[in-house]
Write a protein that holds these residues in place. Structure first.
Motif, mmCIF file in Angstrom:
data_model
loop_
_atom_site.group_PDB
_atom_site.id
_atom_site.type_symbol
_atom_site.label_atom_id
_atom_site.label_comp_id
_atom_site.label_asym_id
_atom_site.label_seq_id
_atom_site.Cartn_x
_atom_site.Cartn_y
_atom_site.Cartn_z
ATOM 1 N N ALA A 17 -17.018 -10.425 -36.301
ATOM 2 C CA ALA A 17 -16.547 -9.624 -35.159
ATOM 3 C C ALA A 17 -17.665 -9.436 -34.128
ATOM 4 O O ALA A 17 -17.437 -9.590 -32.912
ATOM 5 N N GLU A 18 -18.877 -9.136 -34.586
ATOM 6 C CA GLU A 18 -20.008 -8.955 -33.666
ATOM 7 C C GLU A 18 -20.372 -10.270 -32.975
ATOM 8 O O GLU A 18 -20.701 -10.282 -31.789
ATOM 9 N N ALA A 19 -20.329 -11.359 -33.709
ATOM 10 C CA ALA A 19 -20.657 -12.661 -33.134
ATOM 11 C C ALA A 19 -19.638 -13.047 -32.060
ATOM 12 O O ALA A 19 -20.009 -13.574 -31.010
ATOM 13 N N LEU A 20 -18.377 -12.772 -32.303
ATOM 14 C CA LEU A 20 -17.356 -13.043 -31.288
ATOM 15 C C LEU A 20 -17.608 -12.232 -30.027
ATOM 16 O O LEU A 20 -17.457 -12.742 -28.913
ATOM 17 N N ASP A 21 -18.008 -10.983 -30.192
ATOM 18 C CA ASP A 21 -18.309 -10.142 -29.027
ATOM 19 C C ASP A 21 -19.538 -10.631 -28.266
ATOM 20 O O ASP A 21 -19.608 -10.491 -27.042
ATOM 21 N N ALA A 22 -20.498 -11.203 -28.970
ATOM 22 C CA ALA A 22 -21.764 -11.596 -28.358
ATOM 23 C C ALA A 22 -21.724 -12.971 -27.698
ATOM 24 O O ALA A 22 -22.514 -13.243 -26.801
ATOM 25 N N ALA A 23 -20.828 -13.838 -28.130
ATOM 26 C CA ALA A 23 -20.793 -15.211 -27.626
ATOM 27 C C ALA A 23 -20.022 -15.287 -26.307
ATOM 28 O O ALA A 23 -18.970 -14.673 -26.164
ATOM 29 N N THR A 24 -20.572 -16.054 -25.384
ATOM 30 C CA THR A 24 -19.876 -16.337 -24.120
ATOM 31 C C THR A 24 -19.861 -17.841 -23.914
ATOM 32 O O THR A 24 -20.809 -18.549 -24.286
ATOM 33 N N VAL A 25 -18.803 -18.319 -23.313
ATOM 34 C CA VAL A 25 -18.671 -19.755 -23.068
ATOM 35 C C VAL A 25 -19.772 -20.199 -22.114
ATOM 36 O O VAL A 25 -20.000 -19.581 -21.079
ATOM 37 N N ALA A 26 -20.450 -21.286 -22.473
ATOM 38 C CA ALA A 26 -21.616 -21.753 -21.723
ATOM 39 C C ALA A 26 -21.341 -23.002 -20.893
ATOM 40 O O ALA A 26 -22.215 -23.459 -20.180
ATOM 41 N N VAL A 27 -20.153 -23.551 -20.991
ATOM 42 C CA VAL A 27 -19.851 -24.803 -20.289
ATOM 43 C C VAL A 27 -18.869 -24.535 -19.150
ATOM 44 O O VAL A 27 -18.085 -23.587 -19.215
ATOM 45 N N PRO A 28 -18.930 -25.350 -18.092
ATOM 46 C CA PRO A 28 -18.085 -25.099 -16.914
ATOM 47 C C PRO A 28 -16.589 -25.173 -17.228
ATOM 48 O O PRO A 28 -16.148 -26.010 -18.017
ATOM 49 N N SER A 29 -15.843 -24.278 -16.578
ATOM 50 C CA SER A 29 -14.394 -24.325 -16.750
ATOM 51 C C SER A 29 -13.843 -25.601 -16.120
ATOM 52 O O SER A 29 -14.467 -26.210 -15.262
ATOM 53 N N GLY A 30 -12.689 -26.016 -16.602
ATOM 54 C CA GLY A 30 -12.062 -27.225 -16.102
ATOM 55 C C GLY A 30 -12.613 -28.503 -16.703
ATOM 56 O O GLY A 30 -12.261 -29.595 -16.272
ATOM 57 N N THR A 31 -13.469 -28.368 -17.705
ATOM 58 C CA THR A 31 -14.039 -29.544 -18.362
ATOM 59 C C THR A 31 -13.533 -29.626 -19.800
ATOM 60 O O THR A 31 -13.124 -28.609 -20.375
#
Length: 94
Positions: A17-31
């Motif tokens: 649960a904490e890892a899900l909260d901490a992770a953000t997508v790092a790659v550009p949208s639309g790819t």
């Protein structure tokens, strides 16, 4: 032994649960990689829900397995660069 299983299951649920909260997508949208990041995150969230369901049903072994598997999806995504995650701490492998 049951107390060890309960403690470990609790710990792995919190970790996911904490890892899900901490992770953000790092790659550009639309790819395609952004789509892959979404799929990795969806798998992690699904395993978190599954683990909680197994726990409610009195099945801590499968709950622990689901929490562990969900974290593996998220951690693998972080390692290949799909997610930005904290560099320090206990949430992700370095």
């Amino acid at each position: 032994m049951a107390a060890d299983l309960a403690e470990k299951t609790d710990r792995y649920e919190r970790l996911l649960a904490e890892a899900l909260d901490a992770a953000t997508v790092a790659v550009p949208s639309g790819t395609p990689l952004h789509d892959a990041a979404g799929e990795f995150e969806e798998m992690a969230r699904s395993y978190l829900e599954d683990g909680r369901h197994f726990r409610e049903e009195g099945d801590p072994v499968n709950a622990l397995a689901a929490f562990s598997y969900g974290h593996a999806w998220l951690d693998a995504g972080a390692r290949v660069g799909l997610f930005d995650v904290p560099d320090e701490g206990h949430l992700f492998t370095q």
